[in-house]
Design an enzyme around this catalytic site. Structure first.
Site, short mmCIF file in Angstrom:
data_model
loop_
_atom_site.label_atom_id
_atom_site.label_comp_id
_atom_site.label_asym_id
_atom_site.label_seq_id
_atom_site.Cartn_x
_atom_site.Cartn_y
_atom_site.Cartn_z
N ARG A 1 1.01 -7.00 14.49
CA ARG A 1 -0.44 -6.92 14.43
C ARG A 1 -1.04 -8.21 14.95
NH1 ARG A 1 -0.89 -4.48 8.26
NH2 ARG A 1 0.43 -2.66 8.68
N ASP B 1 8.55 -0.29 3.60
CA ASP B 1 7.53 0.76 3.72
C ASP B 1 8.11 2.13 3.38
OD1 ASP B 1 5.05 1.67 4.26
OD2 ASP B 1 5.16 1.43 6.43
N HIS C 1 6.88 6.43 2.88
CA HIS C 1 5.87 7.48 2.89
C HIS C 1 6.41 8.66 2.12
CE1 HIS C 1 4.67 4.89 6.25
NE2 HIS C 1 3.46 5.14 5.75
N LYS D 1 -6.63 3.51 -3.63
CA LYS D 1 -5.33 2.83 -3.73
C LYS D 1 -5.24 1.94 -4.97
CE LYS D 1 -6.83 -1.06 -0.94
NZ LYS D 1 -6.47 -2.17 -0.11
#
Ligand SMILES: [Zn+2]
Ligand SMILES: [Zn+2]
Length: 572
Positions: free
Chosen positions: A299, A319, A321, A400
């Site tokens: 990023r 990470d 999901h 969140k």
């Protein structure tokens, strides 16, 4: 007395002192900040360093002693402009021009005048305890194309005692600074001129530390029903159009051109994991599907905000999901919370929990938002977890939970996040076959437990002050032969430890044993084994611990037992 008023007043005194000592100094701004204050200056032909601070402090003390009153005056804007133009205060002039009101206020102390809204303390004598801390460069108004000013940081407290406590804490924090320890313990390099800023190079010991944590993480994920996936680092621009990132995240993404097509260096792992989910038809019986990856992302961050391991341009997230049915959502959240807390506890952190709710601009149906927020709240409530609501601070696609880790000095660090998402399943048209045979939309949870490995390592280094517990110490045991003739025996000891998966190194240099001990201690190696004539004859080792000092002679097996127990308990 209001601490901000006190500190901001101290910043005026700092500015007055600097202008007395350096008559050419032009003023930027001087606000109170968390823990202190600063003032920015443009001082032609002078480069201030921390060595100049005592002299400036001395001047400040003189001003405090004079006990000059802070006098407020209101002026018409034109008058104020004239006043500061005459003094050649170009930054103040710029500020006044930006003020929409007709009138502005200034504050005077002695000969010193500052454009200021106030409020201030009565007089300079009310400042009882202050200290200047550091000098840094800062762009005027934080804009990189503007001139670089000299920023002096300081702090002030109502009493000497409070100031002293604060300074001690700062010194402790400085000793633990991960950039300093990263260098001293030879863990990583954050800046190679040839490679560019914000890119981390792990040295052998740093890489080992990270791998140990990653191995542990992988095992813990397997135990909790996660499946590992791996995705490439680049993907076509069109994938990021579908996900929406090209729209709202464009400024942070790196673009490449391959075969005349636009590609993106992934800033997030989600779209990749979604492609894997989409690759086959899922039944409600398969759900939840939990995909995990230590996924590296890139990023763009402005070079001005890059900071050690905490703000970088390339980093690896732990990470995952989770794709589940709406009915499974709450239980999945609950499991992630347990997982996250267990990990933080393992690494010696405490924590605080924030719940971020729907922002003004949002995507998706209101009922989805309600369902998701309720699921997060219920999961927290059922566990009796205290949390703070951050109204409107959710991401546009869902609410969140943010967990702030608190280290040994009580400082907060960004930690685990759990995010509910109805948006991406919609955009990618994700489905599962429900019990009644109909096609339904799964819900997605994005979650990281440690967050970015880089940032977590930064926090971990500072939390432990570089003295990592035995189970993750890059080098667990350093063998220190007293003389050359003990090298062979040292090698036998090293081999035996190695065969038991102990991370061991030997210091074979021709140096005095005391120096070797001191250096191993500075490297914060948990155990040193000293081997000389006596140890060799007895087929034993003299054990020294970094925290307890000399532990006496031990046979190798007893020592090994002790090590294994300590690793198993993740203590030490
Ligand atoms: Zn002021
Ligand atoms: Zn994600």
């Amino acid at each position: 007395m209001d601490l901000n008023t006190l500190r901001h007043s101290a910043s005026h005194i700092l500015a007055a002192a600097v202008q007395e000592l350096y008559p050419g100094a032009r003023l930027g701004i001087g606000p109170a900040i968390e823990d202190g204050f600063y003032y920015d200056f443009d001082i032609p032909n002078v480069t201030l360093t921390s060595e100049d601070l005592p002299r400036i402090e001395e001047k400040m003390r003189e001003i405090v002693k004079k006990n000059e009153p802070f006098e407020r005056q209101e002026l018409k804007k034109e008058e104020a402009l004239k006043l500061f133009e005459k003094e050649n205060e170009k930054f103040k002039v710029e500020l006044i021009k930006d003020i929409p009101d007709e009138k502005v206020s200034i504050y005077k102390t002695g000969k010193f005048t500052d454009l200021c809204r106030g409020p201030h303390i009565g007089s300079t004598g009310e400042i009882k305890a202050f200290k200047l801390l550091t000098v840094a460069g800062a762009y005027w108004r934080g804009v990189e194309s503007n001139p670089m000013l000299t920023r002096i940081y300081g702090t002030a407290f109502p009493t000497e005692e409070e100031l002293k406590t604060h300074i001690t804490k700062l010194e402790e924090a400085l000793k633990r600074d991960h950039r300093k320890l990263g260098r001293e313990l030879d863990l990583f390099n954050i800046y190679h001129e040839e490679a560019g800023p914000g890119l981390v190079y792990y040295h052998p010991r740093g890489a080992r530390l990270r791998l140990l944590i990653e191995d542990f993480l992988r095992k813990e994920h397997l135990l909790r029903g996660y499946q590992f996936v791996m995705i490439p680092h680049i993907a076509r621009g069109s994938l990021w159009n579908t996900s929406g990132h090209s729209g709202y995240y464009r400024e942070n993404m790196y673009y490449l051109e391959i075969d005349k097509q636009e590609y993106v260096l992934k800033p997030m792992n989600c779209p990749g994991h979604i492609l894997i989910y989409k690759n086959k038809l899922h039944s409600y019986r398969d759900l939840p599907v939990r995909f995990f990856e230590l996924g590296t992302v890139y990023r763009y961050e402005r070079s001005g905000v890059l900071h050690g391991l905490l703000r970088v341009r390339g980093f690896t997230q732990d990470d995952a999901h989770i794709f589940c049915t709406p009915e499974q959502l709450q239980e999945e959240i609950s499991k992630v919370i347990d997982f996250a807390f267990e990990m933080l506890k393992t690494f010696g952190f405490e924590w605080e929990v924030d719940l971020s709710t729907r922002p003004e601009k949002y995507a998706g149906a209101e009922e989805n938002w309600k369902h998701a927020t309720d699921a997060l709240v219920e999961a927290l409530k059922q566990k009796g977890i205290e949390y703070k609501v951050d109204e409107g601070a959710g991401v546009f696609y869902g609410p969140k939970i943010d967990v702030k880790m608190k280290d040994a000095l009580g400082r907060p660090w960004q930690g685990p996040t759990i995010q509910v998402d109805f948006n991406l399943p919609e955009r990618f048209d994700l489905n599962y076959i429900a019990e009644d045979g109909s096609k339904k939309r799964p819900v997605m949870i994005h979650r990281v437990v440690l967050g970015s490995m880089e940032r977590f390592l930064g926090a971990l280094i500072e939390n432990y002050g570089g003295a990592f517990p035995l189970w993750i110490a890059p080098v667990q045991v350093m063998i220190l032969p007293i003389a050359d003739r003990h090298a062979a025996y040292a090698q036998t000891v090293a081999d035996q430890l190695l065969s038991q998966d102990i991370r061991v190194e030997t210091d074979n240099r021709r140096e005095k044993i005391n120096l070797k001990i001191r250096e191993a201690q500075m490297q914060k190696i948990p155990y040193m084994l000293i081997v000389g004539d006596k140890e060799e004859q007895q087929k034993a080792v003299a054990v020294r611990s970094r925290s307890e000092g000399d532990l006496g002679i031990s046979d190798l097996n007893t020592f090994l037992e002790k090590l294994k127990k300590e690793c198993y308990n993740k203590s030490g």
